[in-house]
Every structure is written in C-alpha cells, then in structure tokens.
Design an enzyme around this catalytic site. Structure first.
Site, PDB file in Angstrom:
ATOM      1  N   HIS A   1       3.409  -4.699   1.028  1.00  0.00           N
ATOM      2  CA  HIS A   1       2.690  -5.467   0.003  1.00  0.00           C
ATOM      3  C   HIS A   1       3.157  -5.034  -1.373  1.00  0.00           C
ATOM      4  O   HIS A   1       3.364  -3.842  -1.627  1.00  0.00           O
ATOM      5  CB  HIS A   1       1.184  -5.216   0.144  1.00  0.00           C
ATOM      6  CG  HIS A   1       0.351  -5.885  -0.899  1.00  0.00           C
ATOM      7  ND1 HIS A   1       0.342  -7.244  -1.079  1.00  0.00           N
ATOM      8  CD2 HIS A   1      -0.494  -5.362  -1.824  1.00  0.00           C
ATOM      9  CE1 HIS A   1      -0.487  -7.540  -2.076  1.00  0.00           C
ATOM     10  NE2 HIS A   1      -1.000  -6.425  -2.544  1.00  0.00           N
TER      11      HIS A   1
ATOM     12  N   ASP B   1      -9.798  -6.171   6.222  1.00  0.00           N
ATOM     13  CA  ASP B   1      -9.901  -6.303   4.769  1.00  0.00           C
ATOM     14  C   ASP B   1      -8.497  -6.489   4.207  1.00  0.00           C
ATOM     15  O   ASP B   1      -7.674  -5.572   4.256  1.00  0.00           O
ATOM     16  CB  ASP B   1     -10.551  -5.061   4.152  1.00  0.00           C
ATOM     17  CG  ASP B   1     -11.979  -4.880   4.614  1.00  0.00           C
ATOM     18  OD1 ASP B   1     -12.693  -5.891   4.726  1.00  0.00           O
ATOM     19  OD2 ASP B   1     -12.377  -3.724   4.877  1.00  0.00           O
ATOM     20  N   LEU B   2      -8.205  -7.649   3.666  1.00  0.00           N
ATOM     21  CA  LEU B   2      -6.858  -8.019   3.261  1.00  0.00           C
ATOM     22  C   LEU B   2      -6.256  -7.014   2.277  1.00  0.00           C
ATOM     23  O   LEU B   2      -6.821  -6.748   1.223  1.00  0.00           O
ATOM     24  CB  LEU B   2      -6.874  -9.420   2.631  1.00  0.00           C
ATOM     25  CG  LEU B   2      -5.517  -9.979   2.194  1.00  0.00           C
ATOM     26  CD1 LEU B   2      -4.585 -10.129   3.385  1.00  0.00           C
ATOM     27  CD2 LEU B   2      -5.710 -11.314   1.485  1.00  0.00           C
ATOM     28  N   ASP B   3      -5.094  -6.467   2.655  1.00  0.00           N
ATOM     29  CA  ASP B   3      -4.312  -5.564   1.798  1.00  0.00           C
ATOM     30  C   ASP B   3      -5.097  -4.343   1.338  1.00  0.00           C
ATOM     31  O   ASP B   3      -4.831  -3.789   0.276  1.00  0.00           O
ATOM     32  CB  ASP B   3      -3.757  -6.315   0.582  1.00  0.00           C
ATOM     33  CG  ASP B   3      -2.753  -7.388   0.967  1.00  0.00           C
ATOM     34  OD1 ASP B   3      -2.009  -7.174   1.939  1.00  0.00           O
ATOM     35  OD2 ASP B   3      -2.717  -8.437   0.295  1.00  0.00           O
ATOM     36  N   GLU B   4      -6.052  -3.906   2.138  1.00  0.00           N
ATOM     37  CA  GLU B   4      -6.841  -2.737   1.774  1.00  0.00           C
ATOM     38  C   GLU B   4      -6.804  -1.650   2.839  1.00  0.00           C
ATOM     39  O   GLU B   4      -7.607  -0.722   2.825  1.00  0.00           O
ATOM     40  CB  GLU B   4      -8.293  -3.143   1.479  1.00  0.00           C
ATOM     41  CG  GLU B   4      -8.436  -4.034   0.245  1.00  0.00           C
ATOM     42  CD  GLU B   4      -9.885  -4.303  -0.114  1.00  0.00           C
ATOM     43  OE1 GLU B   4     -10.770  -3.616   0.435  1.00  0.00           O
ATOM     44  OE2 GLU B   4     -10.129  -5.192  -0.955  1.00  0.00           O
TER      45      GLU B   4
END
Length: 282
Positions: A191, A225-228
């Site tokens: 990311h 949890d998106l991109d976490e």
C-alpha cells in the site's frame, strides 16, 4: 544448511524461557546458529526465533515431546520448519504488474525462497507472463454480485495448491471479511501508505499537485479493516519540486516492489511474528 531448521515461538513472558529452550538443543546435540528474542513490555509477550542444526534427517520428531511439554508449561505457541522448505504462495494481481513481475523474477533467480504454483487476477492481461514462468494462471473476474463466489474459487485454489501465503501484488479489490478471516495472518498487501491523504485514483498525481517531499510504501498483513493490518515493512524516498507525476509513479513503483519483496522474504524465512495490531520482525 542441509537439515537446518527454524524454531519460532511466542508465549507470555516469564523467567526461564531461554534457558529451557536452549537446554533442549544442548541435550539433543544441536548447534544454535542464530538466536533472536524480544520481550514486549506492553503485551507482556515473549518472542523467539532460533536457527539450529543440523539434524540427522529433515524430521524433528525427536524434539516434539520436549517442546510439547514446554509449550504446555509456558502456554507457548511454537513451530519448527526446515530451512529448505519454501512456503507455497498464491499471488493476486489486477492491471498493474510491477510487483508481480518483481516477485516472479526474484523467485526464479533464487533471491526469494518461495514457490509460486498459481496466480489469480480479475483481469486477463498477465496470463502470458504467468505462462512464461510456467505458472498456472486463473482469470477470475469479480463484481459486487459475484464476489462471494469468486472468493470461494480463490479459497478452493488455496486448498488445492496447499498454499500457505497469499500476496496481493497490487490487487485492486477489497477482500471480504470471510476471506480475511480464513487466511488471517497469511495475506500480505502492498500500500502507498505514505500518501494517506491521497485516496482513490492516481495517488501519485494527487501527491504531485500537493508538492510532497516524501513518498513511500507499506507492506502489511490484511485484515477486514482496509489498509490497517499489522505493518511488516515500510520504506520512503525523498522527492522535490522538480519531479514529474510520471517520475513519482516510477519511484513509487520501485519502492512498492522492494517493500513487498522484503516482507515476503522475511515471512518465508520465518522472521515475522504477529503481536496484536503490530508485528515483531527479526
């Protein structure tokens, strides 16, 4: 490194763990080639990675009873893996191929200790690239209505190919909580996280318009949890006012490839431990 092994373990921190572990190796006549440990004062958890050897064969059954007893005593999770055993990796990609191409080249040339039996994409563009490496390619288109069925096919491929790790090499679809849970701690994504203000399409062009001075990328485990998810590796590059949007994209692509390859390599070498919302990387 014939018949060398890696021991990974984690458990609640308390005195005596190192002595107990190294004592087993001493009694069995195995040499400790490298040992790394960390006691996290916040989670009160102890982590250890031991490279040891040699054993008479690839089998470590003669160590199982001692480590099972130790695991019960210390409430320990442990795993012993031959150094020579490469994890089987399923790579997922969309239309941007620099990370895929980099991983394939590194695996082919021995820089990355993984086996890649299958590549999955929601677009057909990289079928010829997969074929050039002799790797099975599955074009699995996805829409909101077909996501569950498509991810079911992915889980089937994971099972059929005995896949240990899934790598999202710029796969531009959000995975469902079902798939994230099924492969918890075994999906790595890349990311452009050093551009947190620039979401959506063309983040590097947005960064150019804002005159950023640093760009970068993060490899992390995937969660619902998106991109976490827990971060494995991050790298940055300094840029200035003279750099064009295309040059930003090119530099960002280089960083993404390097960071993802490093994270996959460290996973393959059994260096990465989950520690709640973080990781320990030896």
């Amino acid at each position: 490194m014939a018949n060398d092994h890696i021991l990974k373990l984690s458990c609640p921190d308390k005195p005596g763990i190192v002595h107990a572990v190294t004592g087993i190796f001493a009694r069995e006549g195995h040499n400790i080639l490298d040992l790394q440990q960390f006691s996290d004062p916040m989670s009160e958890t102890f982590f250890m990675r031991v490279h040891f050897g040699p054993t008479a064969t690839e089998s470590t059954e003669h160590l199982r009873a001692a480590f099972d007893s130790l695991a019960e005593q210390y409430k320990m999770a442990y795993d012993i893996t031959p150094v020579s055993r490469k994890p089987r990796v399923l790579i997922m990609v969309s239309k941007i191929g620099h990370c895929l191409n980099d991983l394939l080249f590194r695996a082919k040339t021995g820089q990355l200790p993984i086996d890649i039996p299958v590549i999955v994409s929601n677009h057909p563009e990289f079928a010829p690239l997969a074929a050039s490496y002799g790797i099975e390619f599955h074009h699995l288109p996805v829409t909101r209505e077909t996501k569950a069925a498509q991810e079911g096919q992915i889980l089937d491929l994971i099972k059929q190919n005995n896949v240990e790790l899934v790598v999202l090499a710029r796969y531009m679809q959000v995975l469902s909580p079902t798939l994230c849970e099924a492969m918890s701690g075994r999906i790595i994504n890349i990311h452009h996280s050093f551009l947190p203000s620039f979401k959506g399409a063309k983040p590097y062009h947005q960064a150019y318009e804002r005159g950023v001075k640093i760009i970068g990328a993060t490899a992390h485990f995937v969660t619902a949890d998106l991109d976490e998810g827990p971060i494995i590796e991050q790298r940055v590059a300094r840029v200035d006012h003279s750099i064009s949007p295309k040059a930003l994209v090119d530099e960002g692509s280089n960083i993404e490839s390097q960071v993802l390859a490093a994270a996959v390599k460290w996973y393959a070498e059994r260096r990465v431990f989950l520690n709640g919302t973080k990781t320990v990387v030896f």
